[in-house]
Design a protein around this motif. Structure first.
Motif, PDB file in Angstrom:
ATOM      1  N   PHE A   1       0.838  -1.210   0.000  1.00  0.00           N
ATOM      2  CA  PHE A   1       0.000   0.000   0.000  1.00  0.00           C
ATOM      3  C   PHE A   1       0.874   1.262   0.000  1.00  0.00           C
ATOM      4  O   PHE A   1       0.674   2.183   0.788  1.00  0.00           O
ATOM      5  N   LYS A   2       1.859   1.278  -0.876  1.00  0.00           N
ATOM      6  CA  LYS A   2       2.837   2.361  -0.888  1.00  0.00           C
ATOM      7  C   LYS A   2       2.205   3.732  -1.115  1.00  0.00           C
ATOM      8  O   LYS A   2       2.712   4.749  -0.621  1.00  0.00           O
TER       9      LYS A   2
ATOM     10  N   HIS B   1      -9.186   2.055   5.303  1.00  0.00           N
ATOM     11  CA  HIS B   1      -9.625   0.767   4.781  1.00  0.00           C
ATOM     12  C   HIS B   1      -8.486   0.125   3.998  1.00  0.00           C
ATOM     13  O   HIS B   1      -7.858   0.781   3.154  1.00  0.00           O
ATOM     14  N   LEU B   2      -8.225  -1.158   4.258  1.00  0.00           N
ATOM     15  CA  LEU B   2      -7.197  -1.906   3.529  1.00  0.00           C
ATOM     16  C   LEU B   2      -7.810  -3.175   2.958  1.00  0.00           C
ATOM     17  O   LEU B   2      -8.628  -3.832   3.611  1.00  0.00           O
ATOM     18  N   ASP B   3      -7.388  -3.523   1.743  1.00  0.00           N
ATOM     19  CA  ASP B   3      -7.856  -4.750   1.092  1.00  0.00           C
ATOM     20  C   ASP B   3      -6.644  -5.564   0.650  1.00  0.00           C
ATOM     21  O   ASP B   3      -6.055  -5.311  -0.395  1.00  0.00           O
TER      22      ASP B   3
ATOM     23  N   VAL C   1     -10.703  -2.657   8.515  1.00  0.00           N
ATOM     24  CA  VAL C   1     -10.887  -1.238   8.785  1.00  0.00           C
ATOM     25  C   VAL C   1     -10.035  -0.895  10.005  1.00  0.00           C
ATOM     26  O   VAL C   1     -10.194  -1.499  11.073  1.00  0.00           O
ATOM     27  N   LEU C   2      -9.137   0.046   9.831  1.00  0.00           N
ATOM     28  CA  LEU C   2      -8.279   0.486  10.934  1.00  0.00           C
ATOM     29  C   LEU C   2      -8.863   1.733  11.569  1.00  0.00           C
ATOM     30  O   LEU C   2      -9.227   2.691  10.874  1.00  0.00           O
TER      31      LEU C   2
ATOM     32  N   VAL D   1      -1.501   5.094   5.879  1.00  0.00           N
ATOM     33  CA  VAL D   1      -1.202   3.792   6.477  1.00  0.00           C
ATOM     34  C   VAL D   1       0.163   3.297   6.018  1.00  0.00           C
ATOM     35  O   VAL D   1       0.471   3.313   4.823  1.00  0.00           O
ATOM     36  N   LEU D   2       0.979   2.881   6.981  1.00  0.00           N
ATOM     37  CA  LEU D   2       2.277   2.282   6.696  1.00  0.00           C
ATOM     38  C   LEU D   2       2.174   0.781   6.945  1.00  0.00           C
ATOM     39  O   LEU D   2       1.833   0.356   8.052  1.00  0.00           O
TER      40      LEU D   2
END
Length: 541
Positions: A471-472, A497-499, A530-531, A477-478
């Motif tokens: 997710f660069k 949100h991350l997938d 979801v963070l 988000v890191l």
């Protein structure tokens, strides 16, 4: 003579001490060596492996001790050489190493060498510094110093000017003079023979200069300072320094502005000059607010340095030091939750982490309300200049936005009078939030740091493993893998949100058996997550 085993420093964590503000033992309002000795058990309990102590040498204190008038003497404000030797012994008994600042680009103008150098053009010490013919209205070139204004200071007596990249009270040494080099190498050996374990090399990339005829091509970014940043020819001096460091097995970290991430491997691989290097790029600020960090800018710099030093070389990791404001207010939102996220974001990267005093329990920026609260000569001069065009209130607000004064306030040990720093009158005002933020109140943050340090000590994947980012392009988000570890950190005060199903090695229904090692909440790994604001998660396969 102690030898540091090859790559031992990969597992280590350093702790930076700004001694003037660490702990006062005698009630004079100034931190001192005995104060450091008093707190060694705490530092051992925290789990760090070595201490980097900012300058304690004899100094007029024009630049916080980085203007040294005697390389061999302890400044009386900090104690005596006997005190320092006691510190060495007690630290070593606790298996803590001691690293000192090595300041050899310049001296104080009160150093005996410079005092002699000023006397005449034919003085034996004249060539210890960089003197050139000049006049009050015509300097040898148009170069400017890091502190603003010309790099040249005119001397009416001899009709010449001397060169300085920092304050005029910090004349640069002439490394082209073999006598200067031999004096410096002698001094380095003296401290190593005394028993210290290594050095943080201050401003080391400035010791070589361009020819005085060099014309500045750009006044933007680092352009004005190109003539004295990592200039070709520095390799000779660095190789000579490396030979001494290798002989003693000294632990070394370089402050080397101008050394690019693509060049850093040559400085820090097994044949390089030093063990590790501080990059000076990640402290980027938002264009519209110089007091706030640019999270995406921070992330991009960190990823580039990690990737460029992946195959060889080594990073020194930090989010705070004595020259930067507090990270909790710069890249965080002032909350302990944001401090935790920031800790996880950098402590598990590839490199040797440094913790700055007070960072581990959430010390924050100082709320300046009066110019009398300022202490740095450099900052006071900037304030005075701003008064020519701004009100006192606006000038103070502007000068304190991104000021290093924030990180130099006395350490907040507890909620007693003067935050437990001193029984006297502190040299600099203590942050009024000390009753809420101190070493005793924020145990959760301290415990997190202990856990992160333990991971580096015990897990080879963290100390020596590879690194790969995901997710660069995500703005907040890191996410990175360290072999069997997966680290996820939300560096913002809003949800993210991350997938992971879109990432190759997480896709195609492949089951990844991740167990959570650390987290701000108990959250099993899911491909789609979801963070929450400032949420962090550390998983291990």
């Amino acid at each position: 003579m102690k030898k540091t085993k090859t790559n031992d420093f990969h597992k280590m964590v350093g702790y930076q001490i700004y001694p003037k503000s660490f702990k006062d033992s005698n009630g004079d309002g100034l931190g001192d060596i005995k104060g450091i000795i008093e707190k060694l058990p705490y530092l051992r309990e925290l789990g760090v492996d070595f201490l980097w102590i900012n300058p304690i040498y004899k100094s007029p204190q024009i630049d916080g001790g980085y203007d040294i008038s005697d390389f061999y003497a302890i400044d009386e404000m900090f104690g005596t050489l006997d005190d320092f030797q006691t510190l060495l012994k007690e630290a070593h008994d606790l298996d803590l190493k001691i690293m000192l600042d090595l300041v050899v680009n310049h001296t104080s103008d009160q150093h005996p060498w410079f005092i002699e150098s000023q006397k005449s053009k034919d003085n034996p010490y004249r060539d210890y510094y960089l003197w050139e013919d000049a006049s009050p209205n015509q300097m040898p070139n148009e170069w400017i110093s890091f502190f603003g204004g010309s790099t040249w200071a005119y001397d009416e007596k001899t009709k010449q000017a001397y060169f300085h990249v920092f304050a005029k009270e910090q004349p640069d040494l002439n490394w082209k003079n073999p006598k200067v080099c031999q004096e410096i190498y002698k001094m380095i050996r003296w401290w190593l023979d005394l028993g210290i374990d290594g050095f943080r090399l201050d401003a080391i990339s400035h010791i070589q200069k361009m020819p005085w005829s060099y014309k500045i091509k750009s006044w933007k970014g680092n352009g004005p300072w190109i003539p004295f940043m990592n200039v070709s020819g520095i390799e000779t001096y660095m190789a000579e320094l490396k030979a001494i460091f290798d002989e003693y097995g000294a632990l070394t970290v370089g402050e080397a502005s101008g050394v690019q991430s693509t060049e850093a491997p040559d400085w820090t691989d097994e044949s390089g000059y030093i063990n590790m290097i501080f990059e000076l790029e990640h402290n980027v600020r938002k264009a519209n607010d110089q007091s706030q960090g640019d999270t995406y800018g921070y992330k991009k710099v960190i990823m580039r340095w990690q990737e460029d030093l992946l195959s060889r070389g080594w990073n020194a990791l930090y989010i705070e030091n004595h020259d930067q404001p507090r990270s909790i207010d710069t890249f965080g939102n002032g909350s302990i939750e944001s401090a935790k996220a920031l800790a996880v974001s950098y402590m598990l990267l590839r490199g040797t982490p440094f913790i700055y005093q007070g960072q581990e329990f959430g010390m924050s920026n100082f709320p300046f309300t009066d110019s009398k609260q300022l202490r740095s000569d450099e900052i006071i001069k900037q304030y005075d200049q701003l008064l020519t065009k701004l009100s006192e209130k606006k000038a103070l607000e502007e000068v304190s936005k991104n000021s290093r004064e924030h990180s130099r306030t006395p350490l907040q040990w507890n909620d007693s009078e003067n935050a437990g720093f001193t029984t006297g009158h502190p040299w600099m005002e203590i942050n009024p939030n000390f009753s809420e933020i101190n070493r005793q109140t924020n145990q959760e943050l301290i415990e997190l740091y202990k856990n992160l340090i333990e991971l580096r000590h015990k897990e080879t994947a963290i100390s020596d493993g590879s690194i790969h980012f995901h997710f660069k392009r995500h703005p907040q988000v890191l996410v990175y893998e360290r072999d069997e570890f997966l680290i996820i950190v939300n560096l913002a005060d809003k949800k993210a949100h991350l997938d992971f199903s879109k990432i190759a090695n997480f896709a195609d229904g492949e089951t990844i058996n991740y167990q959570q090692v650390l987290g701000s909440s108990n959250s099993p790994f899911q491909e789609k997550m979801v963070l929450l604001a400032w949420e962090y998660r550390v998983y291990k396969k």
